[in-house]
Motif scaffolding. Structure first.
Motif, PDB file in Angstrom:
ATOM      1  N   ALA A   1       0.837  -1.208   0.000  1.00  0.00           N
ATOM      2  CA  ALA A   1       0.000   0.000   0.000  1.00  0.00           C
ATOM      3  C   ALA A   1       0.868   1.253   0.000  1.00  0.00           C
ATOM      4  O   ALA A   1       0.542   2.248  -0.659  1.00  0.00           O
ATOM      5  CB  ALA A   1      -0.937  -0.005   1.199  1.00  0.00           C
TER       6      ALA A   1
ATOM      7  N   LYS B   1       2.176   1.761  -3.533  1.00  0.00           N
ATOM      8  CA  LYS B   1       1.109   2.269  -4.398  1.00  0.00           C
ATOM      9  C   LYS B   1       0.788   3.728  -4.082  1.00  0.00           C
ATOM     10  O   LYS B   1       0.598   4.545  -4.980  1.00  0.00           O
ATOM     11  CB  LYS B   1      -0.149   1.414  -4.252  1.00  0.00           C
ATOM     12  CG  LYS B   1      -0.040   0.056  -4.897  1.00  0.00           C
ATOM     13  CD  LYS B   1      -1.317  -0.744  -4.714  1.00  0.00           C
ATOM     14  CE  LYS B   1      -1.168  -2.134  -5.305  1.00  0.00           C
ATOM     15  NZ  LYS B   1      -2.357  -2.961  -5.072  1.00  0.00           N
ATOM     16  N   THR B   2       0.743   4.058  -2.791  1.00  0.00           N
ATOM     17  CA  THR B   2       0.466   5.440  -2.389  1.00  0.00           C
ATOM     18  C   THR B   2       1.563   6.374  -2.882  1.00  0.00           C
ATOM     19  O   THR B   2       1.281   7.463  -3.386  1.00  0.00           O
ATOM     20  CB  THR B   2       0.337   5.532  -0.857  1.00  0.00           C
ATOM     21  OG1 THR B   2      -0.680   4.632  -0.422  1.00  0.00           O
ATOM     22  CG2 THR B   2      -0.006   6.934  -0.413  1.00  0.00           C
ATOM     23  N   TRP B   3       2.811   5.957  -2.740  1.00  0.00           N
ATOM     24  CA  TRP B   3       3.929   6.785  -3.208  1.00  0.00           C
ATOM     25  C   TRP B   3       3.870   6.959  -4.726  1.00  0.00           C
ATOM     26  O   TRP B   3       4.110   8.049  -5.244  1.00  0.00           O
ATOM     27  CB  TRP B   3       5.259   6.165  -2.794  1.00  0.00           C
ATOM     28  CG  TRP B   3       6.426   6.990  -3.229  1.00  0.00           C
ATOM     29  CD1 TRP B   3       7.294   6.720  -4.233  1.00  0.00           C
ATOM     30  CD2 TRP B   3       6.818   8.254  -2.699  1.00  0.00           C
ATOM     31  NE1 TRP B   3       8.213   7.728  -4.361  1.00  0.00           N
ATOM     32  CE2 TRP B   3       7.941   8.689  -3.420  1.00  0.00           C
ATOM     33  CE3 TRP B   3       6.335   9.059  -1.674  1.00  0.00           C
ATOM     34  CZ2 TRP B   3       8.581   9.883  -3.164  1.00  0.00           C
ATOM     35  CZ3 TRP B   3       6.984  10.250  -1.418  1.00  0.00           C
ATOM     36  CH2 TRP B   3       8.087  10.654  -2.154  1.00  0.00           C
TER      37      TRP B   3
END
Length: 144
Positions: A32, A35-37
């Motif tokens: 996660a 993906k967030t980065w």
């Protein structure tokens, strides 16, 4: 006995699942975070690109406007003349004047031309009443 073994097997498998839970959670959190980065960098890149394009378009528009669009106001004096009458006092021709704008105006550009006449306040001018004026614009080859 069989039942006790089944219970022990079930309990041990659940204990094993519980032991693997922190590792799985760590993997999911790491995934996660990646993906967030990735989403953050994509949004930041798009935002900076849009800001850059907006600034560049404003600079190009300003350069074009400054270089191509003429100044909004051109003031030039216009001396009016007439032909005097030889037989009687007064004027025998309408007032006329000319001014060369070829140095100032550009080709293929729209212009608004206005003529402002300042007449002195005098009883003769007030008694004369209204009058008409005519403006004729000629090209360099003296065609209308």
């Amino acid at each position: 006995m069989q039942r006790i073994r089944d219970v022990r097997t079930g309990v041990s498998s659940r204990i094993e699942t519980a032991r693997q839970l922190p590792a799985r959670t760590k993997e999911k959190i790491g995934s996660a975070a990646v993906k967030t980065w990735s989403i953050f960098t994509n949004v930041l890149s798009a935002t900076l690109s849009i800001i850059f394009l907006a600034i560049m378009s404003l600079l190009i528009y300003g350069t074009f406007y400054y270089g191509y669009i003429p100044s909004p106001l051109i003031q030039a004096p216009l001396t009016l003349q007439f032909r005097p009458c030889l037989s009687s006092p007064g004027k025998c021709s309408p007032l006329s004047g000319s001014h060369n704008l070829s140095e100032i105006l550009m080709n293929d550009q729209l212009y608004v031309i206005a003529v402002r006449l300042d007449l002195p306040e005098s009883p003769a001018n007030r008694n004369h009443g209204m009058f008409m004026s005519c403006l004729a614009v000629y090209a360099k080859d003296e065609t209308l």
